[in-house]
Design an enzyme around this catalytic site. Structure first.
Site, short mmCIF file in Angstrom:
data_model
loop_
_atom_site.label_atom_id
_atom_site.label_comp_id
_atom_site.label_asym_id
_atom_site.label_seq_id
_atom_site.Cartn_x
_atom_site.Cartn_y
_atom_site.Cartn_z
N TRP A 129 4.96 2.52 -11.34
CA TRP A 129 4.47 3.87 -11.08
C TRP A 129 4.47 4.71 -12.36
O TRP A 129 3.56 5.51 -12.59
CB TRP A 129 5.26 4.55 -9.97
CG TRP A 129 5.17 3.74 -8.71
CD1 TRP A 129 6.16 3.03 -8.10
CD2 TRP A 129 3.98 3.49 -7.94
NE1 TRP A 129 5.67 2.37 -7.00
CE2 TRP A 129 4.34 2.63 -6.88
CE3 TRP A 129 2.65 3.92 -8.05
CZ2 TRP A 129 3.42 2.19 -5.93
CZ3 TRP A 129 1.72 3.49 -7.11
CH2 TRP A 129 2.12 2.63 -6.05
N ASP A 151 8.62 12.65 -11.18
CA ASP A 151 8.08 12.05 -9.97
C ASP A 151 9.27 11.64 -9.12
O ASP A 151 9.98 10.70 -9.45
CB ASP A 151 7.22 10.83 -10.34
CG ASP A 151 6.71 10.07 -9.12
OD1 ASP A 151 7.06 10.43 -7.99
OD2 ASP A 151 5.96 9.08 -9.32
N LYS A 203 8.52 9.07 2.16
CA LYS A 203 9.83 8.42 2.04
C LYS A 203 10.88 9.29 2.74
O LYS A 203 11.33 8.96 3.82
CB LYS A 203 10.21 8.23 0.56
CG LYS A 203 9.15 7.51 -0.28
CD LYS A 203 8.93 6.09 0.13
CE LYS A 203 8.31 5.22 -0.96
NZ LYS A 203 7.05 5.70 -1.52
#
Length: 356
Positions: free
Chosen positions: A99, A166, A190
């Site tokens: 990511w 992030d 999440k």
């Protein structure tokens, strides 16, 4: 048989959050209309956004001068929006996996990108430390939790440049010193909500510093000025976020979430380290994620991988297959996961060991 959800995302949510969302989808606030069909500008929906924003600010003790946004596009769109809004000449990225690399790729379209440190040499199985941050960066970008590799930064860096995080997969799982960041963002699927909404926490006076013209929808100032209502926001996921934020507060807030996260992690890592069949993919305890616990079979038992997966699945464990970049197994233990659920997995591992 009870299913125990260890999926990495979309993932487990508190049952009461799911049930309350379902009720509102049938009839929103007694209006006779479904939450899925009302206007985002309906008088009953604005309070949903307002309360959700207020709860995020309360739970994370966000100082004055920050805005909380609910946007579309996922964290992947933020990989583009961040440099669009913040990168004038040069940005730094801490490369801790897939990511982070995707975020770096997008940033390179807008200016120079410096990899301040990386853990690629060991397949991202640790968090780099002791690196220097150039003081001429427009910002430093970090990914606090790496779902694929099972590493996590449970601390907030001190830097002299803007810090952007992030936090897609560990948001609300621990206290965060928001004042150290100019922006925090992440996909909600999440610890915040179902898939379909992205959260952004941005320092207002950090915006508008780049000289480039920014398209309307990609300019954070657009969404700040309209309170996330410039265009139709993802109504149902925002409502689910509200119910989940209420749940987190009722459990005792992010401090309570951090305590139970450690309890779950200590339990499962303890079994992984004890069990002769398994080993953790992240060796340094300081770098081990509390959210995504990755482990593999020891080399001499590697041929048992499919057998263990089938056995665990037969016992109700869902979503424990590891990412292809790491292999083995991954138990994702987000806020809604219970200690009892983790204990059930530990019991399965003990049973499998006894059978072999």
């Amino acid at each position: 048989m009870k299913k125990i959800n260890f999926n990495a995302g979309p993932c487990i949510l508190p049952r009461e959050v799911i049930e309350k969302t379902a009720q509102q989808i049938l009839d929103f606030n007694g209006s006779g209309l479904s939450l899925a069909e009302i206007s985002h500008r309906a008088k009953d929906f604005q309070p949903v956004v307002d309360e959700a924003v207020a709860l995020i600010k309360e739970l994370l003790n966000i100082p004055e001068g920050y805005s909380v946004l609910f946007l579309g596009g996922g964290a992947s769109l933020e990989f583009c929006m961040v440099p669009y809004n913040f990168l004038e000449k040069k940005a730094g990225y801490l490369n801790t996996g897939v990511w982070a690399k995707k975020a770096m790729k997008e940033a390179k379209l807008f200016g120079e990108v410096v990899e301040v440190a990386t853990s690629a040499d060991k397949n991202f199985s640790y968090i780099p430390k002791g690196f220097e941050v150039p003081e001429d960066l427009d910002y430093l970008h970090v990914t606090s939790n790496n779902t694929i590799y099972g590493t996590e930064m449970r601390y907030d860096l001190d830097t002299k440049v803007r810090l952007i995080g992030d936090m897609s997969s560990d948001f609300l799982s621990r206290p965060v010193d928001v004042a150290k960041y100019d922006m925090i963002y992440g996909g909600a699927q999440k610890n915040l909500s179902m898939a379909g909404v992205t959260f952004v926490i941005v320092k207002d006076d950090a915006l508008g510093k780049v000289t480039r013209q920014i398209p309307t929808m990609l300019d954070y100032r657009t969404h700040v000025s309209k309170g996330s209502m410039f265009n139709t926001p993802p109504v149902v996921p925002i409502y689910t976020a509200l119910e989940n934020l209420r749940w987190v507060k009722a459990q005792g807030g992010v401090e309570a979430m951090a305590k139970i996260a450690k309890e779950r992690a200590d339990l499962l890592y303890g079994e992984i380290d004890r069990n002769k069949l398994f080993r953790a993919t992240v060796q340094d305890a300081e770098d081990r994620s509390y959210m995504n616990i990755c482990f593999v079979l020891n080399d001499e038992y590697a041929d048992l991988q499919q057998e263990f997966f089938d056995y665990a699945t037969s016992k109700g464990m869902v979503g424990i297959k590891g990412h292809r970049d790491v292999g083995g197994f991954r138990a994702s233990c987000y806020n809604a996961q219970t200690v009892e659920g983790v204990q059930a997995l530990v019991d399965v591992m003990k049973e499998f060991e006894a059978n072999h």
